[in-house]
Scaffold this active site. Sequence first.
Site, PDB file in Angstrom:
ATOM      1  CE  LYS A 100      -4.693   0.632   0.470  1.00 55.66           C
ATOM      2  NZ  LYS A 100      -5.534  -0.128  -0.295  1.00 55.66           N
ATOM      3  N   GLY A 200     -20.174   6.851   3.827  1.00 59.23           N
ATOM      4  CA  GLY A 200     -19.801   7.538   3.642  1.00 59.23           C
ATOM      5  C   GLY A 200     -20.036   7.028   1.366  1.00 59.23           C
ATOM      6  CB  VAL A 201     -22.468   8.058  -0.647  1.00 58.42           C
ATOM      7  CG1 VAL A 201     -23.090   7.090  -0.599  1.00 58.42           C
ATOM      8  CG2 VAL A 201     -22.705   8.995  -0.385  1.00 58.42           C
ATOM      9  N   GLY A 202     -19.416   7.965  -1.577  1.00 47.67           N
ATOM     10  CA  GLY A 202     -17.792   8.857  -2.403  1.00 47.67           C
ATOM     11  C   GLY A 202     -17.883   7.308  -3.817  1.00 47.67           C
ATOM     12  CB  VAL A 204     -16.511   1.890  -2.827  1.00 50.10           C
ATOM     13  CG1 VAL A 204     -17.647   0.216  -2.767  1.00 50.10           C
ATOM     14  CG2 VAL A 204     -15.334   1.981  -2.985  1.00 50.10           C
ATOM     15  CE1 TYR A 206     -24.446   8.724  -7.956  1.00 49.53           C
ATOM     16  CE2 TYR A 206     -22.798   7.028  -8.751  1.00 49.53           C
ATOM     17  CZ  TYR A 206     -24.366   7.699  -8.763  1.00 49.53           C
ATOM     18  OH  TYR A 206     -24.801   8.114 -10.003  1.00 49.53           O
TER      19      TYR A 206
HETATM   20  P1  NAD Z   1     -14.004   7.575  -1.523  1.00 51.66           P
HETATM   21  O1  NAD Z   1     -12.670   8.724  -1.147  1.00 51.66           O
HETATM   22  O2  NAD Z   1     -13.416   7.933  -2.952  1.00 51.66           O
HETATM   23  O3  NAD Z   1     -15.190   7.891  -0.837  1.00 51.66           O
HETATM   24  C1  NAD Z   1     -15.237   8.160   1.281  1.00 51.66           C
HETATM   25  C2  NAD Z   1     -16.558   8.830   0.841  1.00 51.66           C
HETATM   26  O4  NAD Z   1     -16.356   8.612   2.639  1.00 51.66           O
HETATM   27  C3  NAD Z   1     -15.704  10.479   0.135  1.00 51.66           C
HETATM   28  O5  NAD Z   1     -17.501  10.753   0.223  1.00 51.66           O
HETATM   29  C4  NAD Z   1     -16.379  11.326   1.463  1.00 51.66           C
HETATM   30  O6  NAD Z   1     -16.546  12.682   1.573  1.00 51.66           O
HETATM   31  C5  NAD Z   1     -16.456  10.582   2.924  1.00 51.66           C
HETATM   32  N1  NAD Z   1     -15.983  11.021   4.241  1.00 51.66           N
HETATM   33  C6  NAD Z   1     -15.159  10.337   4.610  1.00 51.66           C
HETATM   34  N2  NAD Z   1     -14.723  10.884   6.404  1.00 51.66           N
HETATM   35  C7  NAD Z   1     -16.394  10.562   6.495  1.00 51.66           C
HETATM   36  C8  NAD Z   1     -17.155  10.361   8.121  1.00 51.66           C
HETATM   37  N3  NAD Z   1     -16.540  10.194   8.755  1.00 51.66           N
HETATM   38  N4  NAD Z   1     -18.299  10.025   8.043  1.00 51.66           N
HETATM   39  C9  NAD Z   1     -18.787  10.097   6.690  1.00 51.66           C
HETATM   40  N5  NAD Z   1     -18.325  10.376   5.537  1.00 51.66           N
HETATM   41  C10 NAD Z   1     -16.804  10.223   5.488  1.00 51.66           C
HETATM   42  O7  NAD Z   1     -12.987   6.559  -1.744  1.00 51.66           O
HETATM   43  P2  NAD Z   1     -13.538   5.321  -1.872  1.00 51.66           P
HETATM   44  O8  NAD Z   1     -12.984   4.288  -2.908  1.00 51.66           O
HETATM   45  O9  NAD Z   1     -15.230   4.857  -2.229  1.00 51.66           O
HETATM   46  O10 NAD Z   1     -13.104   3.864  -0.950  1.00 51.66           O
HETATM   47  C11 NAD Z   1     -14.653   3.825   0.753  1.00 51.66           C
HETATM   48  C12 NAD Z   1     -12.860   3.343   0.724  1.00 51.66           C
HETATM   49  O11 NAD Z   1     -13.511   1.947   0.671  1.00 51.66           O
HETATM   50  C13 NAD Z   1     -11.697   3.693   1.319  1.00 51.66           C
HETATM   51  O12 NAD Z   1     -11.494   2.793   3.271  1.00 51.66           O
HETATM   52  C14 NAD Z   1     -11.159   2.638   0.477  1.00 51.66           C
HETATM   53  O13 NAD Z   1      -9.828   2.705   1.527  1.00 51.66           O
HETATM   54  C15 NAD Z   1     -12.132   1.751   0.946  1.00 51.66           C
HETATM   55  N6  NAD Z   1     -11.623   0.174  -0.917  1.00 51.66           N
HETATM   56  C16 NAD Z   1     -12.256   1.060  -1.737  1.00 51.66           C
HETATM   57  C17 NAD Z   1     -12.006   0.145  -2.826  1.00 51.66           C
HETATM   58  C18 NAD Z   1     -12.082   1.279  -4.776  1.00 51.66           C
HETATM   59  O14 NAD Z   1     -12.012   0.377  -5.545  1.00 51.66           O
HETATM   60  N7  NAD Z   1     -12.297   2.188  -4.376  1.00 51.66           N
HETATM   61  C19 NAD Z   1     -11.972  -0.495  -3.171  1.00 51.66           C
HETATM   62  C20 NAD Z   1     -11.513  -1.584  -1.783  1.00 51.66           C
HETATM   63  C21 NAD Z   1     -11.422  -0.404  -0.562  1.00 51.66           C
END
Ligand code: NAD
Length: 373
Positions: A100, A200-202, A204, A206
Amino acid sequence: MTANAIFPAEHPDITFSSESSTLFSRCESMNFGDLHFKWDAETQLRAIIAIHSTKLGPALGGCRCLAYVSEVDAINDALNLSQAMSYKAAITGLKQGGGKAVLMKPPTIADRKKYFQSFGDFVESLGGRYITAVDSGTNPEDMDYIASRTQYVASTSRSHGGSGDPSPFTALGVRYGIEAAVRHRLQRETLTGLHAVIQGVGHVGYYLAKELHKLGVNLTVADTDGTAVKRCIDEFGTSAVSPDEIFSVPCDIFIPCALGGVINPKTVKKLNCKIIGGAANNQLSDSTLDEILAARHILYAPDYVINAGGLIQVSLDDPVEIEARINDIPNILDEIFTRAKAEMRPTGAIADIIAKERFYASAPTLSRPHNEG
Ligand code: NAD
């Protein structure tokens, strides 16, 4: 994500003092591996690459770019996340090691292209032992900048011939995992009419909201970014609560899709759900939470299993194999849930046992020296 957000350690495992450092003993207890650091004055790059193991193949894991409270917090994140990547690859049968990258995001990144090119030089200097990819705070365009300096990068943008954002694949695997958990805990074949809350609706979160909405799940969401929340309300008619309130919303499924450590001694008391299954890595702040959840009859789908869809997509080229592996995520979870019930042990502990069994049983796939085994 808000521009000024700062992230404390998800697991306060390491502390440093002037007399002694627990870093090496921590590395020893985690069967590490190596840690690499880069500081670049021109771009303000403060980068850490943690390689837990290359036993099963080159270490593959995302690149986080977040504003950390301290260097110790960033190192803790890198150590914990890279170990989880080793287990994730082992339990899903991928020929990848665990690694990582953590970038300590400066208040402003003056030139994003130069910043990620400098990180690309860092990845290149490791000669292929570590392959980077998208994670929180990075996107496929950042991977394109990295790709101008090294071949050891995945999830570059589709317009550059890459595999693009892995998030939809992660979300699909989480959906299948939730369906498996619902079969075990609620004895239901469909999700229709259930209530799920997504923290968290970023990226993943969303895509997962979209999947679950299609299946007739009632959704409540929370995010520190108001725009992300509004998109879910507008597109899927979700309810919304503040980030602080999300833990205590009565629901069937609690879905962590923000950052790690969100299930901790404080929040676990508030939870009013039957299942936890989400994309965030390292969801439990420590292993005792696993037992507390089991005692409360909350079925926890271990994070590094249910969120493996993204790793599967960046690791493999063949779409048929990608689909088959993602379809297998609920089968792995079935095995964990069944064994946990039979042995009366928490699901996280069982996942670790199975991951370690597969990790140590696997023959090394690289001829070069590796870290574990
Ligand atoms: P991202 O940054 O796009 O989304 C995270 C969301 O969480 C953001 O919208 C952020 O504003 C929100 N957030 C942050 N702190 C918060 C809180 N205290 N309360 C509510 N919302 C909050 O990240 P992502 O790519 O969607 O990944 C999300 C998680 O999943 C991370 O832990 C990441 O490591 C894990 N993950 C992601 C993937 C992937 O394919 N993107 C794969 C495996 C694991």
